[in-house]
Design an enzyme around this catalytic site. Sequence first.
Site, short mmCIF file in Angstrom:
data_model
loop_
_atom_site.label_atom_id
_atom_site.label_comp_id
_atom_site.label_asym_id
_atom_site.label_seq_id
_atom_site.Cartn_x
_atom_site.Cartn_y
_atom_site.Cartn_z
N SER A 1 0.80 -1.22 0.00
CA SER A 1 0.00 0.00 0.00
C SER A 1 0.84 1.28 0.00
O SER A 1 0.32 2.34 -0.30
CB SER A 1 -0.94 0.02 1.22
OG SER A 1 -0.20 -0.07 2.42
N SER A 2 2.12 1.16 0.33
CA SER A 2 2.96 2.36 0.34
C SER A 2 4.42 1.96 0.28
O SER A 2 4.79 0.80 0.48
CB SER A 2 2.71 3.20 1.61
OG SER A 2 3.14 2.51 2.76
N ASP B 1 10.61 -8.54 2.03
CA ASP B 1 10.47 -7.64 3.18
C ASP B 1 10.49 -8.38 4.52
O ASP B 1 11.02 -7.88 5.50
CB ASP B 1 9.23 -6.75 3.04
CG ASP B 1 7.95 -7.51 2.73
OD1 ASP B 1 7.92 -8.75 2.81
OD2 ASP B 1 6.96 -6.84 2.35
N ASN C 1 1.81 -17.56 7.22
CA ASN C 1 1.17 -16.31 6.83
C ASN C 1 -0.20 -16.21 7.49
O ASN C 1 -1.02 -17.13 7.38
CB ASN C 1 0.97 -16.28 5.31
CG ASN C 1 2.26 -16.04 4.56
OD1 ASN C 1 2.65 -14.93 4.30
ND2 ASN C 1 2.94 -17.13 4.23
#
Length: 489
Positions: A12-13, A236, A296
């Site tokens: 999202s960013s 990430d 997850n």
Amino acid sequence: MKAYLGVDIGASSGRVMLSQRDDTGKITLTELHRFKNGATLQGKYKVWDVDGLLKEILTGVAQAKKQGITQCTLGIDTWAVDYCLLDAEGKRLGPAIAYRDDRTENAIVEMNQVFPIAQIYEKTGIQILPFNTLFQLWKEEPQRLAQAQSLLLIPDYLNYCLTGVKALEKTNLSTTQLINLKTDDFDEELLKVLNISRDLFPPVVEPGTILGKLNAAQFPSFDLPAVTVIAIASHDTASAVLATPGEADENWAYLSSGTWSLLGSENATAIANPESFAANYTNEGGVNHTYRFLKNIMGMWLIQEVSRNFDGNISFAEFVELAKKEPAFAQFIEVNDNDFLHPDNMVTALQNYCRKTQQKVPTSPGELARAIYDNLALCYAKELKELQQLTGKPLTSLNIVGGGCQNEFLNQLTANASGLTVYAGPVEATALGNVMMQMLATGELKDVTEARHVLKQSFPQKVFTPQSNQAVPLAAYEKFLQEGAIQHV
């Protein structure tokens, strides 16, 4: 003073962060540039604007030059599994399709008819998820595959755009479900099923590999410093786990808390057996040839989407305060249910789930937030129990890193539900892991143990101990999940 730029891009960013070490040796982190990201529908696919991401990266790097940085290193981390296909001239073939696109909706069922899913897990040790690269390639357009001469995952593609060097960084590559645990290379049987040649994939590099210089001449509209690009732990979560300051002599678990919650432990060897397959745990590559044994869990995505459904008029801090006023554990929710993966409306999806399971339907923002936080904590506690059983290691603590660790209410709920001491922080774990890998690659830091020690000195953690007076219906929650029974508490 050496300068390190960490480019950290989420679903999202994204941000470009400047890191240095001050006179005391502590790591500093400063945001230079922040930008939005998101998958948008173009034609029949949800896609990423990778060209836009490249421009945003260059904008951030130019900002470093404006602040007096004339020379630095740079590393890029992003989410996993998505890729770009390149033609013989190195040009991208079509868009980078997003993992949230529904093209892989039936891919697992289809693949299982050709190659048993259990065998895929045994080979790769990777959690079976419909959006894994394996299944995306299974559903890829044959014409695009026929034209493709190389495949690069998203951070590898961005590195290629900057340097002209094609390479696949190992931690991110491990998430594709294409790598055989025993050979530590592409699994030939799976490639055969996909009708893909090994030649499609560029050389594989370890995290910490120096790729080369940023070719500033290709970007004349940007005033850039001299930049050396490093392939850091580009998934990430791999970067976030590197920046998890667990003690080397303790059995600690980690929870990288963001859009997804990634819960697991750092292991020297992979665990891929029928029990871990049934539990849907994965073995992703980590720094120094470790394995991130994790699961997850649909994390802050739930509250992010609820916030979006309320047009962003309620802040996340306000959601927490509203949740505190509501009764605890009013309903049980399987937060990983497929209904919550990409619904048109998360509020409706949560309410329909509760109706379907004959439970109290949350209607107000506070009730919805409380339902999410309660059930995330219960889910974390359940998975921590299972993690201990699968690894055979009694856990001593849980380290929560990432943006979600700022939710102190959820941290305390998790400590209560799990019975473990929770250490929260650092918030910017992914960006810190990114720049720490650069420091390791350039010799600024000696090894991971030193890196984590310096990190803990630089960013102290908050501690949450279990509150024994808080009743947690974990057994009832587990029974609900196992039997579909409604337990009123």
